[in-house]
Design an enzyme around this catalytic site. Sequence first.
Site, short mmCIF file in Angstrom:
data_model
loop_
_atom_site.label_atom_id
_atom_site.label_comp_id
_atom_site.label_asym_id
_atom_site.label_seq_id
_atom_site.Cartn_x
_atom_site.Cartn_y
_atom_site.Cartn_z
CG ASP A 59 2.60 40.08 -16.99
OD1 ASP A 59 1.83 40.96 -16.58
OD2 ASP A 59 2.50 38.88 -16.65
CE1 TYR A 150 -12.65 45.42 -16.04
CE2 TYR A 150 -14.78 46.50 -15.75
CZ TYR A 150 -13.61 46.33 -16.47
OH TYR A 150 -13.41 47.07 -17.61
CE LYS A 154 -11.00 48.64 -15.93
NZ LYS A 154 -9.95 49.10 -16.84
CB THR A 185 -13.12 43.76 -26.64
OG1 THR A 185 -13.46 43.61 -25.25
CG2 THR A 185 -13.33 45.20 -27.07
N1 LIG Z 1 -14.92 46.03 -23.60
C1 LIG Z 1 -15.63 46.78 -22.77
O1 LIG Z 1 -16.87 46.76 -22.79
C2 LIG Z 1 -14.95 47.66 -21.79
C3 LIG Z 1 -15.73 48.53 -21.02
C4 LIG Z 1 -15.11 49.36 -20.10
C5 LIG Z 1 -13.74 49.35 -19.97
N2 LIG Z 1 -12.99 48.49 -20.72
C6 LIG Z 1 -11.54 48.50 -20.53
O2 LIG Z 1 -10.91 48.69 -21.77
C7 LIG Z 1 -9.58 48.15 -21.70
C8 LIG Z 1 -9.34 47.29 -22.92
O3 LIG Z 1 -10.17 46.16 -22.85
P1 LIG Z 1 -10.86 45.52 -24.14
O4 LIG Z 1 -12.30 45.52 -23.91
O5 LIG Z 1 -10.31 46.12 -25.35
O6 LIG Z 1 -10.43 43.99 -23.97
P2 LIG Z 1 -9.27 43.12 -24.64
O7 LIG Z 1 -9.42 43.11 -26.11
O8 LIG Z 1 -9.30 41.83 -23.90
O9 LIG Z 1 -7.96 43.93 -24.28
C9 LIG Z 1 -7.29 43.82 -23.05
C10 LIG Z 1 -5.84 44.09 -23.34
O10 LIG Z 1 -5.13 44.02 -22.09
C11 LIG Z 1 -3.98 43.22 -22.30
N3 LIG Z 1 -3.54 42.64 -21.06
C12 LIG Z 1 -4.21 41.81 -20.23
N4 LIG Z 1 -3.42 41.45 -19.21
C13 LIG Z 1 -2.22 42.05 -19.42
C14 LIG Z 1 -0.99 42.05 -18.73
N5 LIG Z 1 -0.83 41.35 -17.60
N6 LIG Z 1 0.02 42.78 -19.23
C15 LIG Z 1 -0.13 43.49 -20.38
N7 LIG Z 1 -1.26 43.52 -21.07
C16 LIG Z 1 -2.29 42.81 -20.60
C17 LIG Z 1 -4.43 42.17 -23.31
O11 LIG Z 1 -3.34 41.62 -24.01
P3 LIG Z 1 -2.57 40.26 -23.67
O12 LIG Z 1 -3.60 39.24 -23.31
O13 LIG Z 1 -1.85 39.99 -24.97
O14 LIG Z 1 -1.64 40.58 -22.57
C18 LIG Z 1 -5.23 43.04 -24.26
O15 LIG Z 1 -4.38 43.67 -25.20
C19 LIG Z 1 -9.51 47.39 -20.37
O16 LIG Z 1 -8.87 48.20 -19.41
C20 LIG Z 1 -10.96 47.21 -19.99
O17 LIG Z 1 -11.14 47.07 -18.61
C21 LIG Z 1 -13.56 47.66 -21.62
#
Ligand SMILES: NC(=O)c1ccc[n+]([C@@H]2O[C@H](COP(=O)([O-])OP(=O)(O)OC[C@H]3O[C@@H](n4cnc5c(N)ncnc54)[C@H](OP(=O)(O)O)[C@@H]3O)[C@@H](O)[C@H]2O)c1
Length: 249
Positions: A59, A150, A154, A185
Site C-alpha cells: 500500500d 484529483y 497531479k 482503465t
Molecule cells: N486512465 C487515465 O485516463 C489516466 C489519465 C491520466 C493519468 N492517469 C494516471 O495513471 C496512473 C495509472 O492509472 P490507471 O488509469 O492505469 O488506473 P488503474 O488501472 O486503476 O491503476 C491504478 C493503479 O494504482 C494502484 N493503487 C491504487 N491505490 C494504491 C495504493 N494505495 N497503493 C499501491 N497501489 C495503489 C492500483 O492497484 P491496487 O488497487 O491493486 O492497489 C492500480 O494498480 C494513475 O496515476 C492515474 O492517475 C490515468
Amino acid sequence: MVDWQGKSVWIVGASSGIGEATASALHALGARVTVSARKEAALQDFATRHPGSRALVLDASDQAAVQAAVDTLLAAGPLDCVIYCAGHYNAMRAYEMDVPDMERHMQVNYLGALYVLQAVTPAMLAQGHGHISLVGSVAGYRGLPNSLAYGPTKAALINLAETLYLDLRDKGLGVSLISPGFVQTPLTANNAFDMPALITPAQAADAMVKGWANGRFEIHFPRRFTLWMQLLRLLPDRLFFALVRRATL
Ligand SMILES: NC(=O)c1ccc[n+]([C@@H]2O[C@H](COP(=O)([O-])OP(=O)(O)OC[C@H]3O[C@@H](n4cnc5c(N)ncnc54)[C@H](OP(=O)(O)O)[C@@H]3O)[C@@H](O)[C@H]2O)c1
C-alpha cells in the site's frame, strides 16, 4: 532509455491499467520487472504470466511498507528505474466537497510518491545512476471541472517532477514526467462524460517506451489530445475559463 535488457524496474501501481501494460511492455524488452500494488492476486497473476518478474504487495500510502519493499528490492541488487503509477480518482465538484476522499487522493497520488522517492533516491545517488518516472496527468495542468480532488494532486506531482529533474539531473539521475490524456482503465471506467481521444493501456505503454527512448522530460500522449491541453495551459485566464466552460457545460 533505450536498452531495457536486464534492467531492474519497479512499477508501483501495476496491478491493472497503465502500470500493468507498461510492466508487460518493459518485460517484453528484457527488463526484470517488479510489480507493486495492493491487489495480491492480480500481481501474482502478472508474475506467473511474465517469467522472471516479481510481485511485491504494497500500500503506497503506508510509508513503513514502502520502505520495507525498497529494502527487499535493494537487497536483490541495484534498482535502475522506478515508475510511480499508483493512482486514486473520483470525480468531484466543488459543491460536493468530500475532504476525507480528497485526503485519500493526496495520500495515494502524492504522498505515496514522496515515500517511494525518499526510499529509493539515496540508493540511486549512491550507485550513481537510475531513472525516476512519475505518472501525472494533463488534469494537473490547470483547474478543470470534476477535478477538485484529483487535479491538485497531479499539479503537485508535476511541480515535484520538475524540481526533481533540476536537482537530480546533474547528479546522474534521470527524471521524467508521464502525462497521459484519457486511457481506458478501471480508474476512468466510471467517468460519466465522453473521454476524447481515449486510448488503451497498451497504447499508453507504447507511448511511454517511445518517450523514454527519446529522452524527453515530459512524455505526454495521445498527442492529438495532449497538445490541445498544453495550448489551454498557456491561455490567459479569461480565455481558458471561457473555453473550458463551453466544452464541458
Ligand atoms: N486512465 C487515465 O485516463 C489516466 C489519465 C491520466 C493519468 N492517469 C494516471 O495513471 C496512473 C495509472 O492509472 P490507471 O488509469 O492505469 O488506473 P488503474 O488501472 O486503476 O491503476 C491504478 C493503479 O494504482 C494502484 N493503487 C491504487 N491505490 C494504491 C495504493 N494505495 N497503493 C499501491 N497501489 C495503489 C492500483 O492497484 P491496487 O488497487 O491493486 O492497489 C492500480 O494498480 C494513475 O496515476 C492515474 O492517475 C490515468
